[in-house]
Every structure is written in structure tokens, then in C-alpha cells.
Design an enzyme around this catalytic site. Structure first.
Site, PDB file in Angstrom:
ATOM      1  N   SER A  59       0.848  -1.194   0.000  1.00 16.18           N
ATOM      2  CA  SER A  59       0.000   0.000   0.000  1.00 16.18           C
ATOM      3  C   SER A  59       0.883   1.243   0.000  1.00 16.18           C
ATOM      4  CB  SER A  59      -0.912   0.035   1.224  1.00 16.18           C
ATOM      5  OG  SER A  59      -1.628   1.258   1.257  1.00 16.18           O
ATOM      6  N   VAL A  64       7.480   2.211   4.070  1.00 19.37           N
ATOM      7  CA  VAL A  64       8.417   1.553   3.162  1.00 19.37           C
ATOM      8  C   VAL A  64       7.921   1.658   1.718  1.00 19.37           C
ATOM      9  CG1 VAL A  64       9.575  -0.621   2.578  1.00 19.37           C
ATOM     10  CG2 VAL A  64       9.253   0.005   4.972  1.00 19.37           C
ATOM     11  N   CYS A  65       6.619   1.498   1.512  1.00 18.98           N
ATOM     12  CA  CYS A  65       6.051   1.595   0.158  1.00 18.98           C
ATOM     13  C   CYS A  65       6.220   3.005  -0.404  1.00 18.98           C
ATOM     14  CB  CYS A  65       4.579   1.208   0.174  1.00 18.98           C
ATOM     15  SG  CYS A  65       4.277  -0.480   0.753  1.00 18.98           S
ATOM     16  N   ASP A  66       5.994   3.990   0.436  1.00 21.24           N
ATOM     17  CA  ASP A  66       6.186   5.389   0.071  1.00 21.24           C
ATOM     18  C   ASP A  66       7.640   5.608  -0.351  1.00 21.24           C
ATOM     19  OD1 ASP A  66       7.234   8.151   0.913  1.00 21.24           O
ATOM     20  OD2 ASP A  66       5.082   8.500   1.087  1.00 21.24           O
TER      21      ASP A  66
END
Length: 172
Positions: A59, A64-66
Site C-alpha cells: 500500500s 516503506v512503500c512510500d
């Protein structure tokens, strides 16, 4: 019957089940249908003739995804026009567009696997317990052959950015 893989990944140390096959370099990249926005869907053939770096994140609204998406967005310019960077998540297209606008993401294409999680199943990254796609990286050459595959063993860890970018550069 859909293949389930256990014992290969965790979320904060807790085991999770991945649905779909484990792909390896040399395999043909499976086709997919993903939502680009509410009305438009895309498939692998929409990126024909391009080197594709597919960055899969659970997501965009997590740290971490950002960071992963921002990192690849910053590298996109140096890779040139023969490369397309696709970020795949199960986030709704509205959420992806909102996040990209707020984060200033302008080079990475975000695609949503929310409708049928068919990408997750085809690439072996669908997390059964959460209906999210597991963090992973796929580099696909212009002939739709996988040349680099990284499945993360722990959902909260970062991928190997340098190896992924190096794999793309070998194809240029």
C-alpha cells in the site's frame, strides 16, 4: 487449483501465505489486467517495446512503500524513454492518484490490482491473509522475459534498489 506458498514470507515476523507461482529470471512475464484509473485498464501489451521495472508494494500509504515508490521515481529520469516504471498495489486508483499528487510522483505509473488481484496471483505475490500484494520487484525486457526477480522475505523490508536499477541498465 491456485498454488499457495507457505514459509516463504513474513509480516513483522509472522508467517503469511503467498498465492501464485514463484517466477524466476528467464520466465515469460505473465500478462495482467490492472486499473490505471476508474475507467481505464492496461495490460502488459500496453508497454510493448519498453523495458519494464515493476515495483510491487502492499500500500502506498505506508512508510516503506512510500520510500520505495519515491526512490524509483527519482531514478526514472536517468533510465530514459525506453524504460517504464510501474508501481502495482491493491490501493484503489483514487488513493493512488491522491498519493501521487501529494508526493509529487510524476515519472512512475501507478496501477491498481484491486478488482481481481489477478496480477498478484499471476506473479505469485498475492498475500492470502490480507488481500494485498507482497513487496517485490520484477524487471521485464522488451520481449516480455523476466530478467530480474526479487521476492522479499519480510513485507516490512526494503528491496535491493541498486540491483533492480542495475538489472534495468544491463538491458539499455
Amino acid at each position: 487449483m491456485t498454488q499457495e506458498r507457505t514459509g516463504v514470507a513474513t509480516f513483522k515476523g509472522n508467517p503469511i501465505t503467498l498465492v501464485g507461482p514463484k517466477l524466476t529470471a528467464g520466465d515469460s512475464a505473465p500478462d495482467f489486467v490492472l486499473s490505471k484509473n476508474l475507467l481505464e485498464e492496461v495490460s502488459l501489451s500496453d508497454y510493448a517495446g519498453k523495458i519494464k521495472l515493476i515495483s510491487v508494494v502492499p500500500s502506498l500509504d505506508t512508510g516503506v512503500c512510500d520510500a520505495q515508490t519515491r526512490r524509483f521515481n527519482s531514478k526514472a529520469a536517468e533510465l530514459g524513454d525506453d524504460v517504464v516504471i510501474l508501481t502495482v498495489s491493491v490501493d484503489l486508483p483514487f488513493a493512488q492518484a491522491r498519493w501521487c499528487g501529494a508526493a509529487g510522483i510524476d515519472r512512475v505509473i501507478t496501477l491498481s490490482d484491486h478488482k481481481a488481484v489477478s496480477f498478484g496471483q499471476a506473479y505469485g505475490v498475492l498475500i492470502k491473509e490480507f488481500r494485498l500484494d507482497m513487496r517485490s520487484i520484477f524487471v521485464v525486457d522488451k520481449n516480455n522475459t523476466l530478467t530480474y526477480v526479487e521476492y522479499l522475505g519480510e513485507m516490512a523490508e526494503h528491496p535491493n534498489y541498486e540491483d533492480a536499477i542495475a538489472a534495468v541498465k544491463t538491458l539499455l
